[in-house]
Design a protein around this motif. Sequence first.
Motif, PDB file in Angstrom:
ATOM      1  N   LYS A  87       3.593   0.166   2.093  1.00 13.88           N
ATOM      2  CA  LYS A  87       3.214   0.502   3.457  1.00 13.88           C
ATOM      3  C   LYS A  87       4.351   0.110   4.404  1.00 13.88           C
ATOM      4  CE  LYS A  87      -1.652  -0.466   2.606  1.00 13.88           C
ATOM      5  NZ  LYS A  87      -2.766  -1.367   2.910  1.00 13.88           N
ATOM      6  N   PHE A  88       4.324   0.689   5.610  1.00 11.91           N
ATOM      7  CA  PHE A  88       5.334   0.336   6.617  1.00 11.91           C
ATOM      8  C   PHE A  88       5.327  -1.164   6.890  1.00 11.91           C
ATOM      9  CE2 PHE A  88       4.946   4.844   7.498  1.00 11.91           C
ATOM     10  CZ  PHE A  88       6.258   5.201   7.748  1.00 11.91           C
ATOM     11  N   SER A  89       4.138  -1.766   6.933  1.00 12.40           N
ATOM     12  CA  SER A  89       4.012  -3.194   7.241  1.00 12.40           C
ATOM     13  C   SER A  89       4.632  -4.079   6.162  1.00 12.40           C
ATOM     14  CB  SER A  89       2.546  -3.567   7.427  1.00 12.40           C
ATOM     15  OG  SER A  89       1.814  -3.290   6.245  1.00 12.40           O
ATOM     16  N   GLN A  90       4.848  -3.530   4.983  1.00 12.59           N
ATOM     17  CA  GLN A  90       5.433  -4.314   3.888  1.00 12.59           C
ATOM     18  C   GLN A  90       6.959  -4.356   3.940  1.00 12.59           C
ATOM     19  OE1 GLN A  90       2.673  -2.217   0.894  1.00 12.59           O
ATOM     20  NE2 GLN A  90       3.223  -4.113  -0.150  1.00 12.59           N
ATOM     21  N   LEU A  91       7.568  -3.491   4.754  1.00 14.88           N
ATOM     22  CA  LEU A  91       9.028  -3.489   4.869  1.00 14.88           C
ATOM     23  C   LEU A  91       9.462  -4.712   5.671  1.00 14.88           C
ATOM     24  CD1 LEU A  91      11.710  -1.943   4.340  1.00 14.88           C
ATOM     25  CD2 LEU A  91      11.381  -0.886   6.580  1.00 14.88           C
ATOM     26  N   LYS A  92      10.198  -5.599   5.046  1.00 18.35           N
ATOM     27  CA  LYS A  92      10.598  -6.850   5.692  1.00 18.35           C
ATOM     28  C   LYS A  92      12.072  -6.888   6.059  1.00 18.35           C
ATOM     29  CE  LYS A  92       6.484  -8.348   5.525  1.00 18.35           C
ATOM     30  NZ  LYS A  92       5.711  -8.278   6.779  1.00 18.35           N
ATOM     31  N   GLY A  93      12.842  -5.944   5.584  1.00 19.75           N
ATOM     32  CA  GLY A  93      14.259  -5.913   5.911  1.00 19.75           C
ATOM     33  C   GLY A  93      14.960  -4.788   5.187  1.00 19.75           C
ATOM     34  N   SER A  94      16.155  -4.481   5.656  1.00 19.41           N
ATOM     35  CA  SER A  94      16.954  -3.452   4.990  1.00 19.41           C
ATOM     36  C   SER A  94      18.423  -3.702   5.290  1.00 19.41           C
ATOM     37  CB  SER A  94      16.544  -2.050   5.457  1.00 19.41           C
ATOM     38  OG  SER A  94      16.846  -1.892   6.832  1.00 19.41           O
ATOM     39  N   SER A  95      19.252  -3.197   4.414  1.00 18.22           N
ATOM     40  CA  SER A  95      20.697  -3.254   4.635  1.00 18.22           C
ATOM     41  C   SER A  95      21.320  -2.071   3.916  1.00 18.22           C
ATOM     42  CB  SER A  95      21.278  -4.569   4.104  1.00 18.22           C
ATOM     43  OG  SER A  95      21.090  -4.662   2.705  1.00 18.22           O
ATOM     44  N   ASP A 149       6.031   8.820   4.611  1.00 13.71           N
ATOM     45  CA  ASP A 149       4.811   9.488   5.060  1.00 13.71           C
ATOM     46  C   ASP A 149       4.125   8.603   6.099  1.00 13.71           C
ATOM     47  OD1 ASP A 149       1.649   9.757   4.646  1.00 13.71           O
ATOM     48  OD2 ASP A 149       2.580  11.682   4.177  1.00 13.71           O
ATOM     49  N   PHE A 150       3.634   9.225   7.178  1.00 12.74           N
ATOM     50  CA  PHE A 150       3.062   8.457   8.283  1.00 12.74           C
ATOM     51  C   PHE A 150       1.868   7.622   7.830  1.00 12.74           C
ATOM     52  CE2 PHE A 150       1.308   7.822  12.594  1.00 12.74           C
ATOM     53  CZ  PHE A 150       2.475   7.424  13.218  1.00 12.74           C
ATOM     54  N   ALA A 151       1.076   8.150   6.910  1.00 14.98           N
ATOM     55  CA  ALA A 151      -0.113   7.428   6.446  1.00 14.98           C
ATOM     56  C   ALA A 151       0.182   6.539   5.238  1.00 14.98           C
ATOM     57  CB  ALA A 151      -1.219   8.418   6.100  1.00 14.98           C
ATOM     58  N   LEU A 152       0.971   7.039   4.299  1.00 18.24           N
ATOM     59  CA  LEU A 152       1.185   6.332   3.031  1.00 18.24           C
ATOM     60  C   LEU A 152       2.324   5.324   3.063  1.00 18.24           C
ATOM     61  CD1 LEU A 152       0.766   9.338   0.583  1.00 18.24           C
ATOM     62  CD2 LEU A 152      -0.929   7.571   1.117  1.00 18.24           C
ATOM     63  N   GLY A 153       3.293   5.545   3.926  1.00 21.32           N
ATOM     64  CA  GLY A 153       4.465   4.671   3.957  1.00 21.32           C
ATOM     65  C   GLY A 153       5.588   5.213   3.092  1.00 21.32           C
ATOM     66  N   PHE A 154       6.202   4.340   2.308  1.00 23.26           N
ATOM     67  CA  PHE A 154       7.362   4.695   1.486  1.00 23.26           C
ATOM     68  C   PHE A 154       6.929   4.904   0.041  1.00 23.26           C
ATOM     69  CE2 PHE A 154       8.661   1.792   4.861  1.00 23.26           C
ATOM     70  CZ  PHE A 154       9.642   2.515   5.497  1.00 23.26           C
ATOM     71  N   THR A 155       7.333   6.032  -0.534  1.00 23.36           N
ATOM     72  CA  THR A 155       7.005   6.313  -1.933  1.00 23.36           C
ATOM     73  C   THR A 155       8.266   6.784  -2.648  1.00 23.36           C
ATOM     74  OG1 THR A 155       4.790   7.044  -1.272  1.00 23.36           O
ATOM     75  CG2 THR A 155       5.507   7.629  -3.493  1.00 23.36           C
ATOM     76  N   CYS A 156       8.431   6.313  -3.868  1.00 22.74           N
ATOM     77  CA  CYS A 156       9.537   6.757  -4.704  1.00 22.74           C
ATOM     78  C   CYS A 156       8.945   7.251  -6.016  1.00 22.74           C
ATOM     79  CB  CYS A 156      10.499   5.598  -4.944  1.00 22.74           C
ATOM     80  SG  CYS A 156      12.067   6.125  -5.648  1.00 22.74           S
ATOM     81  N   PHE A 157       9.288   8.482  -6.391  1.00 23.84           N
ATOM     82  CA  PHE A 157       8.756   9.021  -7.642  1.00 23.84           C
ATOM     83  C   PHE A 157       9.822   9.767  -8.431  1.00 23.84           C
ATOM     84  CE2 PHE A 157       7.730  12.063  -4.276  1.00 23.84           C
ATOM     85  CZ  PHE A 157       8.079  13.289  -4.810  1.00 23.84           C
ATOM     86  N   ASP A 158       9.590   9.855  -9.731  1.00 25.08           N
ATOM     87  CA  ASP A 158      10.506  10.528 -10.649  1.00 25.08           C
ATOM     88  C   ASP A 158      10.483  12.022 -10.364  1.00 25.08           C
ATOM     89  OD1 ASP A 158      11.213  12.003 -13.219  1.00 25.08           O
ATOM     90  OD2 ASP A 158      11.715   9.939 -13.778  1.00 25.08           O
ATOM     91  N   SER A 159      11.664  12.618 -10.191  1.00 29.33           N
ATOM     92  CA  SER A 159      11.720  14.035  -9.821  1.00 29.33           C
ATOM     93  C   SER A 159      11.252  14.958 -10.944  1.00 29.33           C
ATOM     94  CB  SER A 159      13.134  14.419  -9.383  1.00 29.33           C
ATOM     95  OG  SER A 159      14.036  14.245 -10.455  1.00 29.33           O
ATOM     96  N   LYS A 160      11.362  14.504 -12.194  1.00 29.12           N
ATOM     97  CA  LYS A 160      10.949  15.353 -13.324  1.00 29.12           C
ATOM     98  C   LYS A 160       9.454  15.217 -13.609  1.00 29.12           C
ATOM     99  CE  LYS A 160      15.371  14.432 -15.539  1.00 29.12           C
ATOM    100  NZ  LYS A 160      15.522  13.064 -15.010  1.00 29.12           N
ATOM    101  N   THR A 161       8.987  13.989 -13.769  1.00 28.10           N
ATOM    102  CA  THR A 161       7.594  13.766 -14.177  1.00 28.10           C
ATOM    103  C   THR A 161       6.632  13.684 -12.989  1.00 28.10           C
ATOM    104  OG1 THR A 161       7.790  11.357 -14.102  1.00 28.10           O
ATOM    105  CG2 THR A 161       8.377  12.446 -16.180  1.00 28.10           C
ATOM    106  N   LYS A 162       7.176  13.456 -11.780  1.00 26.99           N
ATOM    107  CA  LYS A 162       6.373  13.254 -10.559  1.00 26.99           C
ATOM    108  C   LYS A 162       5.577  11.945 -10.595  1.00 26.99           C
ATOM    109  CE  LYS A 162       7.726  17.276  -9.042  1.00 26.99           C
ATOM    110  NZ  LYS A 162       9.056  17.294  -8.510  1.00 26.99           N
ATOM    111  N   ASN A 163       5.877  11.079 -11.565  1.00 30.35           N
ATOM    112  CA  ASN A 163       5.206   9.773 -11.634  1.00 30.35           C
ATOM    113  C   ASN A 163       5.680   8.883 -10.488  1.00 30.35           C
ATOM    114  OD1 ASN A 163       3.850  10.453 -13.946  1.00 30.35           O
ATOM    115  ND2 ASN A 163       5.265   9.413 -15.323  1.00 30.35           N
TER     116      ASN A 163
END
Length: 107
Positions: free
Chosen positions: A34-42, A14-28
């Motif tokens: 935030k985007f600024s917190q991403l320090k690397g990926s592989s 999300d452009f404002a919220l950044g990266f979110t991961c939630f449970d598909s059943k409970t929506k928790n």
Amino acid sequence: MCSWQGETLCFTVDFALGFTCFDSKTKNVLWRFKFSQLKGSSDDGKTRVKLLFQNLDTKQIEMKELEFQDLTAVLHCVHAFIAAKVATVDPMFIDNHSITRKCMHSH
């Protein structure tokens, strides 16, 4: 939709919220960065991606590993969001890239 440790999860960018991961059943919400917190990926080039985020409180790096059926599409999406974020923060980014494109097309 993605999976992690056998669980079906939803991963959103999300452009404002950044990266979110939630449970598909409970929506928790399991985690959000935030985007600024991403320090690397592989990634493994197939289905798995590792995202490295810096915890703002502890300054520690947290690794989140996710599996996607269409990894390439997800990575393109993430890169597009990051490029758009950088462009909004740094107006010179847009100028430099438009100049680069013109130079490349003229050769």
